[in-house]
Motif scaffolding. Structure first.
Motif, PDB file in Angstrom:
ATOM      1  N   MET A 143       0.809  -1.217   0.000  1.00  0.00           N
ATOM      2  CA  MET A 143       0.000   0.000   0.000  1.00  0.00           C
ATOM      3  C   MET A 143       0.844   1.271   0.000  1.00  0.00           C
ATOM      4  O   MET A 143       0.347   2.342  -0.349  1.00  0.00           O
ATOM      5  N   VAL A 144       2.118   1.171   0.367  1.00  0.00           N
ATOM      6  CA  VAL A 144       2.971   2.365   0.332  1.00  0.00           C
ATOM      7  C   VAL A 144       3.217   2.801  -1.112  1.00  0.00           C
ATOM      8  O   VAL A 144       2.869   3.932  -1.485  1.00  0.00           O
ATOM      9  N   TYR A 148       1.414   6.119  -3.152  1.00  0.00           N
ATOM     10  CA  TYR A 148       2.352   7.212  -3.394  1.00  0.00           C
ATOM     11  C   TYR A 148       3.025   7.112  -4.757  1.00  0.00           C
ATOM     12  O   TYR A 148       4.212   7.416  -4.912  1.00  0.00           O
ATOM     13  N   GLY A 149       2.239   6.671  -5.750  1.00  0.00           N
ATOM     14  CA  GLY A 149       2.658   6.849  -7.138  1.00  0.00           C
ATOM     15  C   GLY A 149       3.493   5.774  -7.784  1.00  0.00           C
ATOM     16  O   GLY A 149       4.093   6.027  -8.838  1.00  0.00           O
ATOM     17  N   ALA A 150       3.557   4.566  -7.235  1.00  0.00           N
ATOM     18  CA  ALA A 150       4.335   3.491  -7.854  1.00  0.00           C
ATOM     19  C   ALA A 150       3.486   2.220  -7.929  1.00  0.00           C
ATOM     20  O   ALA A 150       3.773   1.222  -7.261  1.00  0.00           O
ATOM     21  N   PRO A 151       2.431   2.220  -8.757  1.00  0.00           N
ATOM     22  CA  PRO A 151       1.500   1.083  -8.775  1.00  0.00           C
ATOM     23  C   PRO A 151       2.124  -0.234  -9.234  1.00  0.00           C
ATOM     24  O   PRO A 151       1.702  -1.301  -8.782  1.00  0.00           O
ATOM     25  N   ARG A 152       3.115  -0.190 -10.116  1.00  0.00           N
ATOM     26  CA  ARG A 152       3.727  -1.439 -10.568  1.00  0.00           C
ATOM     27  C   ARG A 152       4.500  -2.112  -9.434  1.00  0.00           C
ATOM     28  O   ARG A 152       4.463  -3.343  -9.283  1.00  0.00           O
ATOM     29  N   ALA A 153       5.198  -1.309  -8.645  1.00  0.00           N
ATOM     30  CA  ALA A 153       5.883  -1.864  -7.471  1.00  0.00           C
ATOM     31  C   ALA A 153       4.869  -2.439  -6.489  1.00  0.00           C
ATOM     32  O   ALA A 153       5.099  -3.483  -5.863  1.00  0.00           O
ATOM     33  N   ALA A 154       3.723  -1.771  -6.351  1.00  0.00           N
ATOM     34  CA  ALA A 154       2.665  -2.259  -5.462  1.00  0.00           C
ATOM     35  C   ALA A 154       2.143  -3.609  -5.931  1.00  0.00           C
ATOM     36  O   ALA A 154       1.926  -4.524  -5.126  1.00  0.00           O
ATOM     37  N   ALA A 155       1.937  -3.739  -7.234  1.00  0.00           N
ATOM     38  CA  ALA A 155       1.421  -4.997  -7.779  1.00  0.00           C
ATOM     39  C   ALA A 155       2.398  -6.144  -7.531  1.00  0.00           C
ATOM     40  O   ALA A 155       1.981  -7.273  -7.229  1.00  0.00           O
ATOM     41  N   ALA A 181      -5.997  -4.922  -7.514  1.00  0.00           N
ATOM     42  CA  ALA A 181      -7.050  -4.268  -8.311  1.00  0.00           C
ATOM     43  C   ALA A 181      -6.773  -2.782  -8.454  1.00  0.00           C
ATOM     44  O   ALA A 181      -6.870  -2.206  -9.549  1.00  0.00           O
ATOM     45  N   ARG A 182      -6.432  -2.133  -7.383  1.00  0.00           N
ATOM     46  CA  ARG A 182      -6.157  -0.695  -7.415  1.00  0.00           C
ATOM     47  C   ARG A 182      -4.900  -0.390  -8.221  1.00  0.00           C
ATOM     48  O   ARG A 182      -4.851   0.582  -8.981  1.00  0.00           O
ATOM     49  N   ALA A 183      -3.867  -1.227  -8.051  1.00  0.00           N
ATOM     50  CA  ALA A 183      -2.617  -0.998  -8.777  1.00  0.00           C
ATOM     51  C   ALA A 183      -2.824  -1.142 -10.280  1.00  0.00           C
ATOM     52  O   ALA A 183      -2.359  -0.306 -11.071  1.00  0.00           O
ATOM     53  N   LEU A 184      -3.523  -2.187 -10.697  1.00  0.00           N
ATOM     54  CA  LEU A 184      -3.757  -2.405 -12.122  1.00  0.00           C
ATOM     55  C   LEU A 184      -4.690  -1.339 -12.694  1.00  0.00           C
ATOM     56  O   LEU A 184      -4.535  -0.926 -13.848  1.00  0.00           O
ATOM     57  N   ALA A 185      -5.649  -0.890 -11.888  1.00  0.00           N
ATOM     58  CA  ALA A 185      -6.516   0.202 -12.331  1.00  0.00           C
ATOM     59  C   ALA A 185      -5.698   1.470 -12.566  1.00  0.00           C
ATOM     60  O   ALA A 185      -5.938   2.219 -13.521  1.00  0.00           O
ATOM     61  N   SER A 186      -4.708   1.706 -11.720  1.00  0.00           N
ATOM     62  CA  SER A 186      -3.854   2.891 -11.859  1.00  0.00           C
ATOM     63  C   SER A 186      -3.047   2.863 -13.149  1.00  0.00           C
ATOM     64  O   SER A 186      -2.725   3.914 -13.712  1.00  0.00           O
ATOM     65  N   THR A 187      -2.692   1.665 -13.594  1.00  0.00           N
ATOM     66  CA  THR A 187      -1.895   1.541 -14.814  1.00  0.00           C
ATOM     67  C   THR A 187      -2.756   1.399 -16.063  1.00  0.00           C
ATOM     68  O   THR A 187      -2.228   1.242 -17.164  1.00  0.00           O
ATOM     69  N   GLY A 188      -4.068   1.422 -15.891  1.00  0.00           N
ATOM     70  CA  GLY A 188      -4.969   1.332 -17.038  1.00  0.00           C
ATOM     71  C   GLY A 188      -5.289  -0.079 -17.485  1.00  0.00           C
ATOM     72  O   GLY A 188      -5.913  -0.276 -18.538  1.00  0.00           O
ATOM     73  N   ASN A 189      -4.899  -1.072 -16.697  1.00  0.00           N
ATOM     74  CA  ASN A 189      -5.172  -2.473 -17.039  1.00  0.00           C
ATOM     75  C   ASN A 189      -6.557  -2.840 -16.521  1.00  0.00           C
ATOM     76  O   ASN A 189      -6.697  -3.446 -15.453  1.00  0.00           O
ATOM     77  N   GLN A 190      -7.598  -2.489 -17.274  1.00  0.00           N
ATOM     78  CA  GLN A 190      -8.958  -2.697 -16.807  1.00  0.00           C
ATOM     79  C   GLN A 190      -9.318  -4.170 -16.642  1.00  0.00           C
ATOM     80  O   GLN A 190      -9.880  -4.549 -15.607  1.00  0.00           O
ATOM     81  N   PHE A 232     -12.675   1.254  -8.388  1.00  0.00           N
ATOM     82  CA  PHE A 232     -13.661   1.665  -9.401  1.00  0.00           C
ATOM     83  C   PHE A 232     -13.520   3.142  -9.754  1.00  0.00           C
ATOM     84  O   PHE A 232     -13.761   3.541 -10.903  1.00  0.00           O
ATOM     85  N   THR A 233     -13.117   3.967  -8.790  1.00  0.00           N
ATOM     86  CA  THR A 233     -12.880   5.381  -9.082  1.00  0.00           C
ATOM     87  C   THR A 233     -11.753   5.518 -10.098  1.00  0.00           C
ATOM     88  O   THR A 233     -11.863   6.275 -11.080  1.00  0.00           O
ATOM     89  N   LEU A 234     -10.667   4.774  -9.895  1.00  0.00           N
ATOM     90  CA  LEU A 234      -9.535   4.827 -10.821  1.00  0.00           C
ATOM     91  C   LEU A 234      -9.911   4.289 -12.204  1.00  0.00           C
ATOM     92  O   LEU A 234      -9.368   4.736 -13.219  1.00  0.00           O
ATOM     93  N   LEU A 235     -10.832   3.337 -12.237  1.00  0.00           N
ATOM     94  CA  LEU A 235     -11.283   2.780 -13.505  1.00  0.00           C
ATOM     95  C   LEU A 235     -12.290   3.679 -14.227  1.00  0.00           C
ATOM     96  O   LEU A 235     -12.640   3.427 -15.372  1.00  0.00           O
ATOM     97  N   GLY A 236     -12.776   4.723 -13.532  1.00  0.00           N
ATOM     98  CA  GLY A 236     -13.788   5.594 -14.119  1.00  0.00           C
ATOM     99  C   GLY A 236     -15.175   4.993 -14.115  1.00  0.00           C
ATOM    100  O   GLY A 236     -16.077   5.512 -14.775  1.00  0.00           O
ATOM    101  N   ARG A 237     -15.369   3.933 -13.344  1.00  0.00           N
ATOM    102  CA  ARG A 237     -16.683   3.276 -13.243  1.00  0.00           C
ATOM    103  C   ARG A 237     -17.416   3.901 -12.053  1.00  0.00           C
ATOM    104  O   ARG A 237     -17.505   3.315 -10.970  1.00  0.00           O
ATOM    105  N   THR A 238     -17.934   5.075 -12.267  1.00  0.00           N
ATOM    106  CA  THR A 238     -18.443   5.876 -11.156  1.00  0.00           C
ATOM    107  C   THR A 238     -19.669   5.270 -10.488  1.00  0.00           C
ATOM    108  O   THR A 238     -19.822   5.375  -9.268  1.00  0.00           O
TER     109      THR A 238
END
Length: 325
Positions: A143-144, A148-155, A181-190, A232-238
């Motif tokens: 989660m760190v 804080y901007g490094a979703p691939r490291a998080a995944a 889920a959040r990390a992949l959403a951040s990178t656009g991997n829906q 879901f927010t990151l995916l734009g699925r409001t």
């Protein structure tokens, strides 16, 4: 005056405080006995259980301050010799307490120190041989970089956490799936993000009361909805994000300050995605200005700044002014 009466009078005179030399005597006796650290070991195990209950309305810095004496005791006890099983138990406790400090530092925005404490926690968990503890440390560590901007490291960390968790449903496995889920959403991997959402839901449904406990060591249902709100927010699925936000808020009449703020920032981001940047900015500003000073940093600020970068024009300027005050 006989000796018994003298000692009784001395105790009354001093308010029943420890007599000179008593603490030193106990330490000397302990040093000569095998397994004499049992009291400290039991206390530290209880300290982990007590501290992992979460903030309970206390600001992060206050909780960290309340842990200081226990951290000093832990350092001292770790430097003493122990039998193998006692050492393994102590290492597990060290992993847990170090992980809790890392969580607080993460929430306060001290990324470097959070990474350092999680690294210490991982080392202790490996020494203990407790894979459940290790999977929890790795999942929380993920989660760190996630926040804080490094979703691939998080995944990558989340993947390691799931491998250590094994096949049995656990809070760590559910958290790791949600982080993925959040990390992949951040990178656009829906597709990958949606699969991880499904995994998180499936694991969460199979958790027992211990694994779903509302602590930093468990994966309670409210935490589950907070994570999925962000995914879901990151995916734009409001529409789905709004539903997760409502579900999280419905689970308690008094959500924590941080939970309310994070969900509100997600909602503001969704409002922007739905085409109303002015309303999004006003919602975020309202949340920010009502937030106690102790929470106007770290994770909540990161979420607010992310929305600020996405806004343009007057909405961007209004939120920026609020964050600068």
């Amino acid at each position: 005056m006989n000796r018994r009466k003298f000692l009784g009078a001395a105790a009354l005179a001093t308010g029943v405080t420890a007599l000179p030399g008593i603490a030193e005597a106990r330490e000397g006796i302990n040093a000569a006995l095998t397994g004499s650290d049992a009291g400290d070991l039991a206390y530290l195990g209880g300290a982990f259980e007590r501290h992992r209950g979460g903030y309970r309305g206390r600001p992060p810095a206050v909780v960290l301050g309340q842990m200081r004496d226990d951290l000093e005791l832990l350092r001292s006890v770790l430097n003493r010799p122990h039998r193998a099983q006692a050492r393994a138990d102590l290492a597990r406790t060290a992993a847990g307490i170090s992980g809790l400090v890392a969580i607080i530092q993460h929430d306060r925005g001290d990324q470097r120190d959070a990474h350092g404490w999680f690294t210490t926690a991982e080392q202790a968990a490996r020494e203990s041989g407790d894979r459940r503890m290790l999977s929890w440390v790795l999942a929380r560590h993920a989660m760190v970089p996630l926040n804080y901007g490094a979703p691939r490291a998080a995944a990558c960390l989340a993947e390691r956490a799931r491998a250590e968790a094994g096949d049995a449903p656990s809070g760590a496995a559910a958290l790791a799936a949600a982080v993925t889920a959040r990390a992949l959403a951040s990178t656009g991997n829906q597709p990958g993000a949606l699969k991880a959402v499904a995994d998180a839901r499936s694991i969460a449904e199979g958790l027992d009361r211990t694994e779903s406990a509302d602590t930093w060591f468990g994966y309670p249902l409210q935490k589950h909805h907070v994570h999925l709100s962000q995914a879901f927010t990151l995916l734009g699925r409001t529409r789905q994000a709004y539903a997760e936000q409502e579900a999280a808020l419905a689970l308690t009449s008094s959500p924590s300050v941080m939970v309310r703020a994070l969900l509100a920032m997600d909602r503001a981001t969704c409002v922007h995605a739905d085409g109303d940047p002015a309303a999004a900015a006003e919602l975020a500003i309202d949340v920010w200005e009502k937030l106690p000073m102790a929470y106007q940093g770290g994770l909540v600020r990161t979420r607010a700044e992310s929305l600020h970068r996405a806004l343009t024009g007057a909405a961007h300027e209004r939120l920026g002014q609020a964050l600068a005050r």
